[in-house]
Design an enzyme around this catalytic site. Structure first.
Site, PDB file in Angstrom:
ATOM      1  N   HIS A   1      22.680  48.631 -11.851  1.00  0.00           N
ATOM      2  CA  HIS A   1      21.610  49.609 -12.124  1.00  0.00           C
ATOM      3  C   HIS A   1      21.453  50.566 -10.953  1.00  0.00           C
ATOM      4  CE1 HIS A   1      17.556  51.050 -13.340  1.00  0.00           C
ATOM      5  NE2 HIS A   1      17.333  51.016 -12.031  1.00  0.00           N
ATOM      6  N   GLU A   2      21.437  50.022  -9.754  1.00  0.00           N
ATOM      7  CA  GLU A   2      21.303  50.872  -8.575  1.00  0.00           C
ATOM      8  C   GLU A   2      22.533  51.766  -8.399  1.00  0.00           C
ATOM      9  OE1 GLU A   2      18.512  51.096  -7.261  1.00  0.00           O
ATOM     10  OE2 GLU A   2      17.627  49.336  -8.187  1.00  0.00           O
ATOM     11  N   HIS A  49      22.219  54.937 -10.378  1.00  0.00           N
ATOM     12  CA  HIS A  49      21.510  56.045  -9.723  1.00  0.00           C
ATOM     13  C   HIS A  49      22.451  56.832  -8.811  1.00  0.00           C
ATOM     14  CE1 HIS A  49      17.564  55.144 -11.239  1.00  0.00           C
ATOM     15  NE2 HIS A  49      17.569  53.915 -10.741  1.00  0.00           N
ATOM     16  N   GLU A  95      15.885  56.257 -15.326  1.00  0.00           N
ATOM     17  CA  GLU A  95      15.874  54.793 -15.251  1.00  0.00           C
ATOM     18  C   GLU A  95      16.561  54.190 -16.469  1.00  0.00           C
ATOM     19  OE1 GLU A  95      15.036  52.820 -12.786  1.00  0.00           O
ATOM     20  OE2 GLU A  95      14.566  54.578 -11.572  1.00  0.00           O
TER      21      GLU A  95
END
Length: 545
Positions: free
Chosen positions: A135-136, A139, A208
């Site tokens: 997930h990070e 970004h 997100e």
């Protein structure tokens, strides 16, 4: 991932917001043209983008580690995921704190930093850790550093146009007639500024979801991010029992190559637990997000979607990939919660409504007397002010009586509290929770005053409040870290807004130490003092006369 990144943004916003506010005052004072304000706003954003990563490294206690030394499995996943997406492996930082979280920062993918807490490494299993890291990475791959920086320019520019247009219009009106054009520009700019803030928040929530989708694609199992979200966002992760604690402590010591007894104890308590996250646990945790009307309003002003909505999106992604999700929320809402929401809303604004009632009474009974005319019930401005103060404090007293019921005999577990739907920022559950302090509210921030307590069912943030901010700062700076690893019981008011937390009244530790929040008694004193002062101002002119 959720809380830590959000608070990092808040820290930077406060810092650069102070600079922006001072600059705005100066520009307005000298009568600068709006175009200069636009350039000033752009300069502030650029400065924040340039210095933000450096400031975060300065205020957070981050230890930069070789990924292989932290977790070989995670290092291998990180390397393969970055290679597949053609980005450099980000620099990995570790914060020694049992509160599980992760976040990224930097200028562009080539100099990105990925930070995790020791609690994340211990609470989540290997697949869940990979899902959070993915997930990070999402970004980073999506250039969210730049996207959100550019998006943040718009509200600042609109704000500067509004402020400087209003100032220029005021000066022009004093010199000659006209100036209506600038007034209209200022009004439109202000409305656009307010709307743009919500649009930027909406964009952040979309990013997100985008990062969540990326995680599911990279890992091939969106369900793993769902269970990680339940643990990180809701605190549904249990501590290990018995001899497992010693094993976890030794694993932590080997992983980091150092031995810190306090950190090791926190890590030992923050283990993933043996049972994992059950469907019952997930369903219980998601109910508030999906059923309580307050969740809708909180999300509008949030940078992150509600965890339950993210879990549902991941469920749809799993189905779209032709797989069967391990969990699907199918609970039927037993009742409407809008009646409780209406009561909560009334209680929230009750002091203001009572103050407005005082203003109306003054207008009705003393429009002439205050100007020195005939005698009426409210004879002087002082009496009117006293009436408003008295009614405001009465409303405040009712609000606090509703929000701070003072009985902490109800012994609760974290899991049982998270499942409560009829709770909000104003509607609380007074209770006592027993457990161990595993970390701080903002992991790695040296002055973070809030604590995190874990029992056998999960963990929860203890919201430490004092009447003066300096008291909270000193506690966070000099005391909070010393409490990590200690066990005891915390008494306070459980709330959600939308994060679950316990507003701490008092904590009694097993070693005899007592931590007390004086915010409640001091505020109660101010309420009563305001009522007495208002009454004196209201009746004193009558007595003197």
């Amino acid at each position: 991932m959720v809380n830590l990144f959000l608070r990092s943004v808040i820290v930077l916003a406060l810092l650069f917001g102070l600079l922006f506010a001072i600059g705005t005052v100066v520009l307005v004072a000298v009568g600068a043209p709006p175009i200069l304000g636009v350039f000033f706003a752009l300069a502030i954003v650029f400065l924040q983008y340039l210095l933000g990563p450096w400031i975060l490294q300065l205020i957070y206690r981050i230890e930069w580690r070789d990924p292989a030394a932290v977790d070989p499995g995670l290092a291998q996943f990180l390397s393969s995921a970055c290679a597949a997406n053609k980005i450099p492996v980000p620099r990995l930082g570790v914060i020694q704190d049992g509160n599980p979280n992760a976040f990224t920062f930097g200028h562009y993918p080539g100099d990105a930093r990925l930070v995790v807490t020791t609690g994340l490494l211990e609470l989540l299993d290997a697949d869940e850790r990979n899902a959070v890291v993915a997930h990070e990475l999402g970004h980073i791959v999506h250039w969210d550093f730049v996207v959100m920086t550019v998006a943040g320019v718009v509200p600042l520019v609109l704000y500067m146009i509004w402020r400087l247009s209003a100032s220029a219009d005021s000066g022009r009106s004093r010199r000659r007639k006209g100036g209506g054009y600038l007034a209209m520009v200022g009004l439109v700019s202000y409305l656009a500024y307010v709307i743009s803030q919500y649009i930027v928040l909406f964009l952040s929530r979309v990013r997100e979801y985008y990062a969540d989708q990326f995680s599911g694609q990279v890992t091939g199992d969106p369900d793993k991010l769902s269970t990680a979200l339940v643990k990180v966002a809701y605190g549904m992760a249990a501590a290990p029992q018995g001899e497992k604690r010693d094993d976890t402590r030794m694993v932590a010591a080997r992983a980091f190559g150092v031995f810190d007894p306090r950190s090791a104890q926190a890590l030992a308590l923050a283990s993933a637990g043996s049972g994992g996250v059950t469907a019952e646990t997930m369903e219980s945790a998601m109910k508030w997000d999906l059923w309580n009307p307050w969740a809708i309003f909180y999300e509008l002003s949030s940078t992150h979607p509600l965890p339950a909505k993210r879990i549902r999106a991941l469920e749809k992604q799993t189905i779209a990939e032709g797989k069967t999700p391990h969990f699907s929320f199918r609970a039927e809402q037993p009742e409407s919660y809008w009646d409780e929401f209406a009561v909560d809303l009334l209680i929230t604004y009750l002091p203001g409504l009572f103050a407005l009632f005082g203003v109306i009474i003054g207008l009705v009974f003393s429009p002439v007397a205050i100007l020195g005319g005939e005698q009426t019930l409210i004879r002087t401005p002082v009496m009117w002010g006293g009436l408003i103060l008295l009614l405001t404090c009465v409303g405040w007293w009712i609000q606090r009586a509703f929000s701070h019921r003072h009985s902490f005999n109800d012994q609760r577990t974290v899991k049982s509290l998270i499942g409560e739907v009829k709770v909000s920022g104003v509607r609380s559950i007074p209770c006592t929770v027993k457990g161990t302090i595993i970390g701080r509210g903002i992991p790695g921030l040296f002055y973070s005053e809030d604590l995190v307590m874990q029992d056998e069912t999960g963990y929860i943030v203890l919201d430490y409040r004092q009447p003066l901010g300096i008291m909270e700062f000193l506690f966070g700076w000099m005391k909070a870290q010393k409490l990590v690893g200690l066990s005891g019981q915390a008494m306070g008011w459980y709330r959600r807004s939308p994060r679950p937390y316990l507003e701490l009244r008092q904590m009694v530790l097993n070693d005899g130490e007592v931590v007390t929040s004086y915010n409640y008694p001091v505020t109660q004193f101010l309420v009563y003092a305001g009522m007495v002062l208002g009454l004196v101002l209201l009746v004193a002119p009558l007595v003197v006369r």
